[in-house]
Design a protein around this motif. Sequence first.
Motif, PDB file in Angstrom:
ATOM      1  N   PRO A 106       2.244 121.395  76.805  1.00  8.58           N
ATOM      2  CA  PRO A 106       3.407 120.514  76.923  1.00  8.58           C
ATOM      3  C   PRO A 106       4.143 120.322  75.596  1.00  8.58           C
ATOM      4  O   PRO A 106       3.541 120.365  74.527  1.00  8.58           O
ATOM      5  CB  PRO A 106       2.793 119.191  77.391  1.00  8.58           C
ATOM      6  CG  PRO A 106       1.403 119.216  76.838  1.00  8.58           C
ATOM      7  CD  PRO A 106       0.969 120.659  76.938  1.00  8.58           C
ATOM      8  N   LYS A 107       5.437 120.103  75.707  1.00  9.20           N
ATOM      9  CA  LYS A 107       6.207 119.661  74.548  1.00  9.20           C
ATOM     10  C   LYS A 107       5.822 118.209  74.254  1.00  9.20           C
ATOM     11  O   LYS A 107       5.735 117.384  75.170  1.00  9.20           O
ATOM     12  CB  LYS A 107       7.707 119.730  74.845  1.00  9.20           C
ATOM     13  CG  LYS A 107       8.257 121.134  75.047  1.00  9.20           C
ATOM     14  CD  LYS A 107       9.760 121.076  75.350  1.00  9.20           C
ATOM     15  CE  LYS A 107      10.328 122.464  75.606  1.00  9.20           C
ATOM     16  NZ  LYS A 107      11.765 122.428  75.946  1.00  9.20           N
ATOM     17  N   LEU A 108       5.600 117.915  72.992  1.00 10.17           N
ATOM     18  CA  LEU A 108       5.298 116.545  72.579  1.00 10.17           C
ATOM     19  C   LEU A 108       6.471 115.908  71.848  1.00 10.17           C
ATOM     20  O   LEU A 108       6.470 114.693  71.636  1.00 10.17           O
ATOM     21  CB  LEU A 108       4.060 116.525  71.674  1.00 10.17           C
ATOM     22  CG  LEU A 108       2.753 117.050  72.301  1.00 10.17           C
ATOM     23  CD1 LEU A 108       1.618 116.943  71.305  1.00 10.17           C
ATOM     24  CD2 LEU A 108       2.426 116.311  73.589  1.00 10.17           C
ATOM     25  N   ALA A 109       7.441 116.711  71.459  1.00 15.59           N
ATOM     26  CA  ALA A 109       8.601 116.196  70.731  1.00 15.59           C
ATOM     27  C   ALA A 109       9.325 115.144  71.571  1.00 15.59           C
ATOM     28  O   ALA A 109       9.667 115.386  72.724  1.00 15.59           O
ATOM     29  CB  ALA A 109       9.554 117.338  70.384  1.00 15.59           C
ATOM     30  N   GLY A 110       9.525 113.962  70.980  1.00  9.34           N
ATOM     31  CA  GLY A 110      10.229 112.888  71.661  1.00  9.34           C
ATOM     32  C   GLY A 110       9.371 112.062  72.601  1.00  9.34           C
ATOM     33  O   GLY A 110       9.838 111.050  73.130  1.00  9.34           O
ATOM     34  N   GLN A 111       8.118 112.467  72.806  1.00 14.63           N
ATOM     35  CA  GLN A 111       7.243 111.707  73.698  1.00 14.63           C
ATOM     36  C   GLN A 111       6.915 110.354  73.051  1.00 14.63           C
ATOM     37  O   GLN A 111       6.862 110.215  71.836  1.00 14.63           O
ATOM     38  CB  GLN A 111       5.954 112.486  73.971  1.00 14.63           C
ATOM     39  CG  GLN A 111       5.056 111.888  75.040  1.00 14.63           C
ATOM     40  CD  GLN A 111       5.764 111.744  76.369  1.00 14.63           C
ATOM     41  OE1 GLN A 111       6.316 110.679  76.659  1.00 14.63           O
ATOM     42  NE2 GLN A 111       5.774 112.822  77.155  1.00 14.63           N
ATOM     43  N   SER A 154       9.145 111.073  66.773  1.00 11.67           N
ATOM     44  CA  SER A 154      10.323 111.142  65.906  1.00 11.67           C
ATOM     45  C   SER A 154      11.064 112.474  66.011  1.00 11.67           C
ATOM     46  O   SER A 154      12.129 112.644  65.414  1.00 11.67           O
ATOM     47  CB  SER A 154       9.903 110.917  64.446  1.00 11.67           C
ATOM     48  OG  SER A 154       9.154 112.019  63.947  1.00 11.67           O
ATOM     49  N   LYS A 155      10.515 113.419  66.765  1.00 13.74           N
ATOM     50  CA  LYS A 155      11.105 114.756  66.864  1.00 13.74           C
ATOM     51  C   LYS A 155      11.997 114.894  68.099  1.00 13.74           C
ATOM     52  O   LYS A 155      11.842 114.173  69.082  1.00 13.74           O
ATOM     53  CB  LYS A 155       9.994 115.819  66.891  1.00 13.74           C
ATOM     54  CG  LYS A 155       9.136 115.831  65.628  1.00 13.74           C
ATOM     55  CD  LYS A 155       9.984 116.045  64.395  1.00 13.74           C
ATOM     56  CE  LYS A 155       9.192 115.963  63.111  1.00 13.74           C
ATOM     57  NZ  LYS A 155      10.055 116.115  61.912  1.00 13.74           N
ATOM     58  N   GLN A 156      12.905 115.842  68.024  1.00 12.36           N
ATOM     59  CA  GLN A 156      13.859 116.080  69.093  1.00 12.36           C
ATOM     60  C   GLN A 156      13.360 117.201  70.005  1.00 12.36           C
ATOM     61  O   GLN A 156      13.083 118.308  69.535  1.00 12.36           O
ATOM     62  CB  GLN A 156      15.214 116.488  68.503  1.00 12.36           C
ATOM     63  CG  GLN A 156      16.296 116.748  69.515  1.00 12.36           C
ATOM     64  CD  GLN A 156      17.051 115.483  69.903  1.00 12.36           C
ATOM     65  OE1 GLN A 156      16.833 114.436  69.314  1.00 12.36           O
ATOM     66  NE2 GLN A 156      17.925 115.592  70.883  1.00 12.36           N
ATOM     67  N   PRO A 157      13.238 116.958  71.318  1.00 11.44           N
ATOM     68  CA  PRO A 157      12.815 118.040  72.223  1.00 11.44           C
ATOM     69  C   PRO A 157      13.936 119.055  72.405  1.00 11.44           C
ATOM     70  O   PRO A 157      15.097 118.684  72.583  1.00 11.44           O
ATOM     71  CB  PRO A 157      12.501 117.314  73.528  1.00 11.44           C
ATOM     72  CG  PRO A 157      13.356 116.100  73.490  1.00 11.44           C
ATOM     73  CD  PRO A 157      13.439 115.686  72.044  1.00 11.44           C
ATOM     74  N   LEU A 158      13.583 120.308  72.361  1.00 14.03           N
ATOM     75  CA  LEU A 158      14.582 121.350  72.603  1.00 14.03           C
ATOM     76  C   LEU A 158      14.902 121.402  74.092  1.00 14.03           C
ATOM     77  O   LEU A 158      13.990 121.313  74.926  1.00 14.03           O
ATOM     78  CB  LEU A 158      14.054 122.706  72.130  1.00 14.03           C
ATOM     79  CG  LEU A 158      13.790 122.839  70.626  1.00 14.03           C
ATOM     80  CD1 LEU A 158      13.215 124.216  70.307  1.00 14.03           C
ATOM     81  CD2 LEU A 158      15.061 122.584  69.826  1.00 14.03           C
ATOM     82  N   PRO A 159      16.165 121.524  74.455  1.00 13.06           N
ATOM     83  CA  PRO A 159      16.536 121.515  75.877  1.00 13.06           C
ATOM     84  C   PRO A 159      16.019 122.739  76.611  1.00 13.06           C
ATOM     85  O   PRO A 159      15.892 123.821  76.041  1.00 13.06           O
ATOM     86  CB  PRO A 159      18.071 121.496  75.841  1.00 13.06           C
ATOM     87  CG  PRO A 159      18.417 122.102  74.517  1.00 13.06           C
ATOM     88  CD  PRO A 159      17.336 121.678  73.577  1.00 13.06           C
ATOM     89  N   GLY A 160      15.695 122.555  77.877  1.00 12.24           N
ATOM     90  CA  GLY A 160      15.267 123.654  78.732  1.00 12.24           C
ATOM     91  C   GLY A 160      16.359 123.997  79.715  1.00 12.24           C
ATOM     92  O   GLY A 160      17.437 123.397  79.721  1.00 12.24           O
ATOM     93  N   VAL A 161      16.093 124.959  80.561  1.00 15.17           N
ATOM     94  CA  VAL A 161      17.072 125.414  81.556  1.00 15.17           C
ATOM     95  C   VAL A 161      16.402 125.430  82.934  1.00 15.17           C
ATOM     96  O   VAL A 161      15.317 125.994  83.093  1.00 15.17           O
ATOM     97  CB  VAL A 161      17.600 126.822  81.210  1.00 15.17           C
ATOM     98  CG1 VAL A 161      18.579 127.285  82.263  1.00 15.17           C
ATOM     99  CG2 VAL A 161      18.241 126.828  79.825  1.00 15.17           C
ATOM    100  N   ALA A 162      17.072 124.822  83.900  1.00 14.69           N
ATOM    101  CA  ALA A 162      16.545 124.796  85.263  1.00 14.69           C
ATOM    102  C   ALA A 162      16.967 126.044  86.022  1.00 14.69           C
ATOM    103  O   ALA A 162      17.986 126.659  85.713  1.00 14.69           O
ATOM    104  CB  ALA A 162      17.041 123.552  85.989  1.00 14.69           C
TER     105      ALA A 162
END
Length: 269
Positions: A106-111, A154-162
């Motif tokens: 999982p992405k943890l950025a922004g969690q 404190s980190k920014q999640p990179l956007p994904g694509v649906a």
Amino acid sequence: MSFRLAGCRPAVVNAVALVLALSSSAVLAQNAKVAAKPNAPAPVASAAKPAPAASAPAAVAPMAAPHDDNWMTTTKPGDATAGQAKAAACGACHGMDGNSSDAQYPKLAGQHEMYIAHQLHSFKSGERQNAIMLGMSTQLSDQDMRDIGAYFASKQPLPGVADQALVEHGQKLYREGDPQRGIPACMACHGMDGRGNPGAMYPELTSQHAQYIEAKLKDFHNGVIWGPAAHAQIMPTVAKNLDPQDIAAVASYIEGLHVADHGANAKSP
């Protein structure tokens, strides 16, 4: 976990030796009696028969410690600067900035800070089962967990694509649910834009890998529960009513969710 044999006291050793000697004498006496009867079958010394070895199960889940959330109030707010160094090992799977390149992690950025800390605590106690995370969390203190949580928050999640073919069905489930099948709207807990609710311990979902979301929803559908806390009981109840098409659609839709201004989430306690 390692085990060691306790030292034997001399008295115990002497007692064991005496029992063995008496057992040997008894067997010799029995053999002597049988020798006098040529047609008698050879005796079987039960004392010489080895005891069956205890068969260990292939995998034994570690026993979970009694549920206790006192650490949440006795620790200080996480320090993102301190957490950066402590999170170095996390980067191998989750990415140094919390944006994992492998969709199974999982992405943890922004969690949310406390959500990350709570999950680490659950891995360490054995309430949530994962062999890799058990090893990673065992050496962490409660404060370490909060610091690591603060760093990734404190980190920014990179956007994904649906997947465009799944968006309509996924959006309907996320925003409206399906009351006739007992499926509530995902946004009721996770928010319209997927930011979640840190106070209620509902995680942020925005931009999360569809593969990871799909895997977790399948686990929940099959009855996996992440510990005894009240909020951990929600998803297994919801996911049991989802079919494979529902799971794939909502997972893909979640990956495509974007948050325009994510900076405020980094300040979540």
